[in-house]
Scaffold this motif. Structure first.
Motif, PDB file in Angstrom:
ATOM      1  N   PHE A 211      11.085 -29.884 -74.101  1.00  0.00           N
ATOM      2  CA  PHE A 211      10.400 -30.230 -72.855  1.00  0.00           C
ATOM      3  C   PHE A 211       9.260 -29.278 -72.528  1.00  0.00           C
ATOM      4  O   PHE A 211       8.704 -29.330 -71.424  1.00  0.00           O
ATOM      5  N   ILE A 212       8.895 -28.415 -73.471  1.00  0.00           N
ATOM      6  CA  ILE A 212       7.810 -27.457 -73.249  1.00  0.00           C
ATOM      7  C   ILE A 212       6.610 -27.870 -74.082  1.00  0.00           C
ATOM      8  O   ILE A 212       6.734 -28.200 -75.261  1.00  0.00           O
TER       9      ILE A 212
ATOM     10  N   TYR B  37      12.301 -39.201 -61.948  1.00  0.00           N
ATOM     11  CA  TYR B  37      12.074 -37.824 -61.513  1.00  0.00           C
ATOM     12  C   TYR B  37      12.440 -36.856 -62.638  1.00  0.00           C
ATOM     13  O   TYR B  37      13.444 -37.048 -63.339  1.00  0.00           O
ATOM     14  N   VAL B  38      11.616 -35.811 -62.784  1.00  0.00           N
ATOM     15  CA  VAL B  38      11.879 -34.751 -63.758  1.00  0.00           C
ATOM     16  C   VAL B  38      11.757 -33.418 -63.039  1.00  0.00           C
ATOM     17  O   VAL B  38      10.717 -33.117 -62.436  1.00  0.00           O
ATOM     18  N   ASP B  39      12.825 -32.625 -63.083  1.00  0.00           N
ATOM     19  CA  ASP B  39      12.832 -31.293 -62.483  1.00  0.00           C
ATOM     20  C   ASP B  39      12.992 -30.237 -63.572  1.00  0.00           C
ATOM     21  O   ASP B  39      13.918 -30.328 -64.395  1.00  0.00           O
ATOM     22  N   TYR B  40      12.097 -29.251 -63.567  1.00  0.00           N
ATOM     23  CA  TYR B  40      12.206 -28.108 -64.461  1.00  0.00           C
ATOM     24  C   TYR B  40      12.617 -26.893 -63.628  1.00  0.00           C
ATOM     25  O   TYR B  40      11.896 -26.498 -62.704  1.00  0.00           O
ATOM     26  N   THR B  41      13.758 -26.312 -63.940  1.00  0.00           N
ATOM     27  CA  THR B  41      14.207 -25.094 -63.281  1.00  0.00           C
ATOM     28  C   THR B  41      13.824 -23.912 -64.158  1.00  0.00           C
ATOM     29  O   THR B  41      14.148 -23.889 -65.352  1.00  0.00           O
ATOM     30  N   TYR B  42      13.124 -22.934 -63.572  1.00  0.00           N
ATOM     31  CA  TYR B  42      12.628 -21.822 -64.378  1.00  0.00           C
ATOM     32  C   TYR B  42      12.694 -20.523 -63.585  1.00  0.00           C
ATOM     33  O   TYR B  42      12.858 -20.529 -62.350  1.00  0.00           O
TER      34      TYR B  42
ATOM     35  N   SER C  13       4.748 -23.463 -69.898  1.00  0.00           N
ATOM     36  CA  SER C  13       5.439 -22.195 -70.127  1.00  0.00           C
ATOM     37  C   SER C  13       4.761 -21.013 -69.450  1.00  0.00           C
ATOM     38  O   SER C  13       5.376 -19.953 -69.309  1.00  0.00           O
ATOM     39  N   SER C  14       3.509 -21.168 -69.022  1.00  0.00           N
ATOM     40  CA  SER C  14       2.842 -20.072 -68.315  1.00  0.00           C
ATOM     41  C   SER C  14       3.444 -19.837 -66.926  1.00  0.00           C
ATOM     42  O   SER C  14       3.200 -18.798 -66.311  1.00  0.00           O
ATOM     43  N   LEU C  15       4.229 -20.794 -66.429  1.00  0.00           N
ATOM     44  CA  LEU C  15       4.850 -20.637 -65.114  1.00  0.00           C
ATOM     45  C   LEU C  15       6.010 -19.660 -65.144  1.00  0.00           C
ATOM     46  O   LEU C  15       6.325 -19.023 -64.135  1.00  0.00           O
ATOM     47  N   GLY C  16       6.690 -19.565 -66.276  1.00  0.00           N
ATOM     48  CA  GLY C  16       7.860 -18.709 -66.373  1.00  0.00           C
ATOM     49  C   GLY C  16       8.728 -19.126 -67.533  1.00  0.00           C
ATOM     50  O   GLY C  16       8.271 -19.774 -68.483  1.00  0.00           O
ATOM     51  N   THR C  17      10.014 -18.799 -67.450  1.00  0.00           N
ATOM     52  CA  THR C  17      10.977 -19.107 -68.506  1.00  0.00           C
ATOM     53  C   THR C  17      11.806 -20.314 -68.096  1.00  0.00           C
ATOM     54  O   THR C  17      12.495 -20.285 -67.078  1.00  0.00           O
ATOM     55  N   LEU C  18      11.739 -21.368 -68.892  1.00  0.00           N
ATOM     56  CA  LEU C  18      12.467 -22.599 -68.573  1.00  0.00           C
ATOM     57  C   LEU C  18      13.963 -22.377 -68.743  1.00  0.00           C
ATOM     58  O   LEU C  18      14.424 -21.916 -69.784  1.00  0.00           O
ATOM     59  N   LEU C  19      14.741 -22.746 -67.710  1.00  0.00           N
ATOM     60  CA  LEU C  19      16.185 -22.573 -67.727  1.00  0.00           C
ATOM     61  C   LEU C  19      16.942 -23.888 -67.863  1.00  0.00           C
ATOM     62  O   LEU C  19      17.973 -23.950 -68.521  1.00  0.00           O
TER      63      LEU C  19
END
Length: 244
Positions: A170-171, A211-216, A74-80
């Motif tokens: 997922f966080i 594969y796992v992609d997190y869009t943020y 979560s330090s990367l940004g806001t998970l969308l």
């Protein structure tokens, strides 16, 4: 207390927050893990009888692997959004052999199948499983010694439906857990009267990637500056109210 000034200051701060969201950068944090079940050539079934429940005797082997993928930081940004998908390749061969050990020109008969059952399961959070079942059959007859081989190969690809998940699933700092399971079966379905038969499951490899992609979203520096000005303005307004 000057309610009008407080409302105006709060409205300005809110507008800065909205403006900062509109100027956010959308990014993707990608992760993957792989698995590989090698081929076994020694899976045989030499029985064509049935057990006490009336089911065919068969030879079975189960392979399991547990795989791990990072959750979103979560330090990367806001998970969308979250996307999970997989790509894999498999191969499978079925071979049946039969012969009549008696003297004379008698014919042999044999029939069997090889099965590769494949599963990819999301354990934590546990709500998703993908399944695939491949069957290759072999059949021979009408010669003193008969043998038949058939092979197949293909892909098992797909994605998980995450509609019912929340982004908070997922966080965190712990890992996403996946279990990959392959069940191989060699099943001799039929053997001629007094014939000697065996069925082989071979060339049964299965390998792939998950594969796992997190869009943020990440606010741009200018948006962060505007946000800071909005907060500073709100703080200054409160100080003026206290001094008055």
């Amino acid at each position: 207390m000057n309610i009008k000034k407080l409302v105006i200051s709060a409205g300005l701060a809110a507008s800065f927050f909205i403006g900062s969201a509109a100027h956010a950068t959308i990014m993707t944090d990608s992760h993957s893990t792989s698995f590989n079940f090698s081929s076994y050539d020694t899976l045989y079934d030499r029985n064509a009888g049935k057990d006490e429940n009336g089911k065919n005797y068969l030879t079975k082997r189960i392979n399991r692997k547990t795989l791990f993928v990072d959750r979103f930081d979560s330090s990367l940004g806001t998970l969308l959004d979250v996307s999970i998908w997989f790509e894999s390749d498999w191969s499978l061969t079925s071979t049946v052999n039969s012969y009549d050990p008696r003297n004379g020109n008698r014919t042999a008969t044999g029939k069997g199948k090889s099965v590769s059952n494949q599963q990819i399961r999301l354990i934590d959070p546990f709500r998703e499983i993908a399944k695939n079942n491949e069957v290759v059959r072999s059949n021979c007859r009408d010669t003193p010694r008969c043998r038949d081989t058939d092979s197949a190969a293909g892909s098992f690809d797909g994605s998980f439906d995450l509609t019912d998940f929340t982004r908070s699933d997922f966080i965190g700092t712990d890992m996403l857990d996946f279990k990959v399971v392959r069940t191989l079966t060699a099943d001799l379905l039929n053997c001629g009267f007094r014939d000697r038969c065996w069925q082989r499951n071979s060339n049964n490899a299965w390998s792939g990637n998950i594969y796992v992609d997190y869009t943020y979203s990440v606010p741009e520096p200018s948006a962060l500056a505007l946000m800071g000005l909005g907060l500073a303005g709100l703080g200054a307004s409160r100080l003026r109210k206290r001094s008055s």
